[in-house]
Design an enzyme around this catalytic site. Structure first.
Site, PDB file in Angstrom:
ATOM      1  N   HIS A  99       9.534  70.460  44.270  1.00  0.00           N
ATOM      2  CA  HIS A  99      10.745  69.642  44.228  1.00  0.00           C
ATOM      3  C   HIS A  99      10.399  68.176  43.938  1.00  0.00           C
ATOM      4  CE1 HIS A  99      11.529  73.189  46.664  1.00  0.00           C
ATOM      5  NE2 HIS A  99      12.809  73.075  46.361  1.00  0.00           N
ATOM      6  N   ASP A 226      21.284  65.404  51.897  1.00  0.00           N
ATOM      7  CA  ASP A 226      22.647  65.942  51.982  1.00  0.00           C
ATOM      8  C   ASP A 226      22.645  67.292  52.683  1.00  0.00           C
ATOM      9  OD1 ASP A 226      24.144  63.949  50.387  1.00  0.00           O
ATOM     10  OD2 ASP A 226      22.875  64.648  48.745  1.00  0.00           O
ATOM     11  N   GLY A 227      21.676  68.119  52.312  1.00  0.00           N
ATOM     12  CA  GLY A 227      21.607  69.456  52.903  1.00  0.00           C
ATOM     13  C   GLY A 227      21.405  69.377  54.412  1.00  0.00           C
ATOM     14  N   ILE A 258      23.543  64.821  45.277  1.00  0.00           N
ATOM     15  CA  ILE A 258      23.180  66.011  44.492  1.00  0.00           C
ATOM     16  C   ILE A 258      22.547  67.049  45.418  1.00  0.00           C
ATOM     17  CG2 ILE A 258      21.549  66.897  42.743  1.00  0.00           C
ATOM     18  CD1 ILE A 258      23.815  65.427  41.418  1.00  0.00           C
ATOM     19  N   HIS A 330      15.953  68.574  41.010  1.00  0.00           N
ATOM     20  CA  HIS A 330      15.828  68.916  42.432  1.00  0.00           C
ATOM     21  C   HIS A 330      14.622  69.803  42.731  1.00  0.00           C
ATOM     22  CE1 HIS A 330      16.649  70.671  46.376  1.00  0.00           C
ATOM     23  NE2 HIS A 330      16.398  71.828  45.786  1.00  0.00           N
ATOM     24  N   GLU A 480      23.564  75.037  71.538  1.00  0.00           N
ATOM     25  CA  GLU A 480      22.337  75.819  71.733  1.00  0.00           C
ATOM     26  C   GLU A 480      21.291  75.523  70.650  1.00  0.00           C
ATOM     27  OE1 GLU A 480      25.382  77.173  71.467  1.00  0.00           O
ATOM     28  OE2 GLU A 480      25.831  77.915  73.480  1.00  0.00           O
ATOM     29  N   PHE A 506      23.157  84.282  73.193  1.00  0.00           N
ATOM     30  CA  PHE A 506      23.207  83.094  72.338  1.00  0.00           C
ATOM     31  C   PHE A 506      21.824  82.670  71.838  1.00  0.00           C
ATOM     32  CE2 PHE A 506      27.097  82.307  75.131  1.00  0.00           C
ATOM     33  CZ  PHE A 506      27.916  83.014  74.268  1.00  0.00           C
ATOM     34  N   HIS A 542      29.354  89.114  74.896  1.00  0.00           N
ATOM     35  CA  HIS A 542      28.367  88.397  75.702  1.00  0.00           C
ATOM     36  C   HIS A 542      27.191  89.266  76.123  1.00  0.00           C
ATOM     37  CE1 HIS A 542      31.315  85.318  75.610  1.00  0.00           C
ATOM     38  NE2 HIS A 542      30.779  84.593  76.584  1.00  0.00           N
TER      39      HIS A 542
END
Ligand SMILES: Cc1ncc(C[n+]2csc(CCOP(=O)(O)OP(=O)(O)O)c2C)c(N)n1
Length: 733
Positions: A99, A226-227, A258, A330, A480, A506, A542
């Site tokens: 990249h 951005d990601g 971008i 990118h 979490e 979870f 749960h």
């Protein structure tokens, strides 16, 4: 020569960037006197003054250079930034993979940060009071590798840069902590680094509160894309960081508008500045190609009384004439033609992988810039009262106070031997924590808003919050994922053993961070209660069914499921002693009998599995294997089989990973050679065949649970002593 982006770049609101790329001054053929100037990024009198002040304990050095340092000229800056760009283009091109866009886009930001602000010493990448730099957008790894090379990190040679993304190199596709010196955390899964950084900043504030800012005083910087900011985990991290007012946390956001699919405007219209502000951050937007603006923003951020966001508008692939400013830069090699044109635009005439001495020298000087500060810090540590210093250094080394730990464990076991307890293993865990957290002040607990259910808050434990960073319990809120990643950050920072609390079901919400903890060999301990249908009325949403198997699938993670109070303290001990591995403690909501009677100093769980009850004769026909709350069912099944004159043994299996890691002979001895192996666990079968064999019988779950009192659920799903005995008999017939 002026570099102008050929294609427009967009900000996160889809607006055309308002920035004008700065003209690039080229000095081809002109010798630059960079070294003296950059060495003065902290001027000599400043440096001497800072060091002597630190030695004299009269004042603290709050940044490596920061305020008062003279910026390099724009021309000097440009050439140094272009060195990053050139290395990124060349390495990606050579690998035909990687990249280039991010490193090229943020080269100006990185140059300002590393040459003027970041407190570090390239000759000692693990100096505890260094500033942390987290490249959260790990796909831009060539940024980090280029920096490590340019700054003179010993292991990062130009050969390693040439071997970018090749087997065995120090330059893997994404940065890996523990693999490449100078990499603070493993990143690549977007958002993780940012959340790790929150944990690092918490660790810094906590240790500063405990040991004083003379020895703990550093900033955590994050480069996020951005990601990173689109990922859900970022919201958890931002909210937590803002709430805790982590003033030594600075996020540099590569606001290039971008991502892979094209302009971010395709998918996102969040105003990130407002978003951070609403979470209590100081936030500003600057031109990420203007060194003066970058420096000014960092200066301001360092004075903030909360965390700071600097949204830096940049052009992805800056310098690449046709692909710059677009997603084409990118994540793939730019190609020889584009690279040639970029070199011309940037005025970079050096051949691939060659950095002219006039540019490498100032980078190397920047790499050595922090050395006096490190030495001054060492003096301050040396001047600490002996007991405090020993404690500080012990914690930083991650060593346990062996005697204190052993005493704490023994005392709990003695009490349980004297007065056996029929309690839930989550309550047994609280009992264990009562002793362990006193013995180990480096333990910092927490819960994701289930404190009362997880039993992770020990009476008398102070809360860690913005008013008191010396506290040791964190109310993480319903976050979490952010919690698990922040714990990674704390462990990576050093000096802290974090433990958490949530429901086992979870664990899915924590999983990406747990996976990284395992990949990074970090000691984080997850207390996960309500570990089966045994939680009852809350029902199938749960009730974990596949979670134990899923967690056991993560390489390097230890999953403990103790059967009673004695096993619980033993499993806690093992989790703490596992310096290089994360652990999960799966604990019951419901009471379980204490099956381990009498006092046994030996930690029987250390074998991963052990014979809890031997067969009545030497020749067991049946081996009954179980974990957690189902061990009591196996014990009852043994009795039923005895009534049918079948001899059976019961093997408790608190930790698959430890059993399966044992030498063949030991493992075989525990597994035994009964005619029939039967296992019971209120979860799915997956993974059990390694112990009971594919011919073994398994009693457990095959689908989701149901909402009802747990005493009705076990018979409903056929997880009973009778079913177990019947399964054994069926195999014997
Ligand atoms: C959790 C996660 N999802 C997806 C990816 C794959 N991925 C790598 S970079 C990226 C987005 C690139 O956009 P941005 O973050 O703005 O980086 P830039 O294009 O500016 O380099 C994606 C989706 C990932 N690394 N992590």
């Amino acid at each position: 020569m002026t570099l102008v982006a050929r294609r427009p770049a967009f900000d996160s609101k889809g607006r055309h960037h308002a920035i004008c790329p700065q003209p690039f001054s080229l000095h081809r053929g002109k010798s630059l006197t960079l070294l003296p100037r950059l060495a003065s990024s902290m001027t000599m009198p400043d440096r001497v003054g800072a060091v002597s002040a630190a030695l004299a304990h009269t004042s603290r050095v709050t940044s490596a250079t920061g305020a008062g340092s003279k910026p390099a000229t724009r021309a000097e800056h440009d050439q140094m930034a272009n060195a990053i760009r050139a290395l990124a283009m060349d390495a990606v091109e050579q690998a035909k993979s990687g990249h280039p866009g991010l490193p090229m886009g943020v080269a100006d930001i990185a140059t300002v940060l590393f040459t003027r602000f970041l407190k570090f010493d390239a000759s000692n990448p693990i100096w505890p009071d260094r500033d942390r730099f987290v490249l959260s957008a790990g796909h831009g790894s060539m940024l980090l590798y280029a920096l490590l090379y340019l700054l003179g990190y010993e292991k990062m040679t130009i050969e390693e840069i040439k071997r970018f993304r090749q087997l065995g190199s120090l330059t893997p596709g994404h940065p890996e902590h523990g693999h490449t010196p100078g990499v603070e955390t493993t990143t690549g899964p977007l958002g993780q680094g940012l959340a790790d950084a929150v944990g690092m900043a918490i660790a810094e504030r906590h240790l500063a509160a405990v040991f004083g800012e003379d020895v703990v005083d550093h900033t955590t910087y994050v480069l996020a894309s951005d990601g990173d900011l689109m990922e859900g985990i970022s919201q958890e991290a931002i909210a937590l960081g803002g709430h805790l007012k982590l003033k030594k946390l600075i996020v540099l956001y590569d606001d290039n508008g971008i991502s892979i699919d094209g302009p971010v405007a395709l998918t996102d219209s969040v105003d990130q500045v407002k978003r951070f502000e609403s979470a209590g951050w100081a936030a500003t937007r600057i031109d990420g190609h203007d060194p003066a603006a970058i420096a000014a923003a960092i200066e301001t951020a360092k004075k903030s009384d909360g965390p700071s966001l600097i949204a830096c508008r940049t052009i992805i692939g800056f310098g690449a004439p046709t692909k710059g400013g677009t997603e084409k830069s990118h994540g793939s090699a730019l190609g020889a033609e584009e690279i040639g044109a970029a070199r011309r635009k940037l005025g970079w005439s050096a051949p691939p992988f060659e950095i002219p001495g006039s540019i490498l020298d100032p980078w190397r000087a920047a790499g050595a810039r922090g050395q006096p500060l490190r030495l001054a810090w060492q003096q301050r540590v040396a001047a600490m009262p002996a007991d405090q210093r020993a404690e500080f250094e012990r914690r930083i080394r991650g060593e346990l106070p062996a005697k204190k730990l052993a005493t704490a464990v023994r005392e709990v076991k003695e009490k349980l031997a004297q007065a056996p307890k029929e309690i839930a293993t989550r309550a047994a865990s609280e009992l264990a924590l009562g002793a362990l957290t006193v013995a180990l002040p480096e333990m910092i607990g927490g819960s994701a808003d289930l404190t009362g259910s997880n039993n992770t808050l020990v009476r008398g434990m102070k809360i860690l919050n913005a008013a008191d960073y010396a506290g040791r319990f964190i109310h993480y809120g319903v976050r979490e994922h952010g919690m698990a990643a922040a714990m990674n950050g704390m462990a990576l920072h050093g000096g802290i053993i974090p433990y958490s609390g949530t429901f086992l079901v979870f664990s899915d919400y924590c999983r990406p961070a747990i996976r990284l903890a395992a990949l990074m060999s970090q000691r984080v301990i997850h207390v996960m209660t309500h570990d089966s249908i045994g939680l009852g009325e809350d029902g199938p949403t749960h009730q974990p069914v596949e979670q134990l198997a899923a967690l056991r699938a993560i390489p390097g993670l230890k999953v403990f499921r103790p059967c009673d109070a004695v096993e619980t303290i033993e499993c806690w001990q093992l989790a703490l002693e596992g310096k290089d591995a994360p652990s999960v403690l799966a604990l019951t909501r419901q009471n379980v009998p204490q099956l381990r009677q009498g006092f046994d100093e030996h930690n029987r769980c250390a074998a991963g599995a052990y014979e809890l009850i031997a067969a009545d004769d030497d020749d067991a026909a049946v081996s009954l294997f179980a974990t957690g709350s189902e061990v009591a069912i196996a014990v009852a099944a043994k009795k039923l089989l005895a009534e049918r004159h079948i001899s059976a043994r019961v093997v408790s299996v608190p930790c698959f990973e430890l059993l399966l890691a044992a030498p063949e002979g030991k493992r075989a001895a525990v597994i035994g050679n009964a005619t029939v192996n039967v296992a019971v666990e209120a979860g799915i079968r997956q993974g059990w065949d390694a112990i009971i064999g594919s011919q073994g019988a398994f009693v457990g779950m095959t689908g989701f649970g149901a909402s009802a009192p747990y005493k009705n659920l076990y018979p409903h799903f056929g997880i009973t002593a009778e079913a177990l005995a019947e399964a054994a008999l069926g195999r014997l017939r």
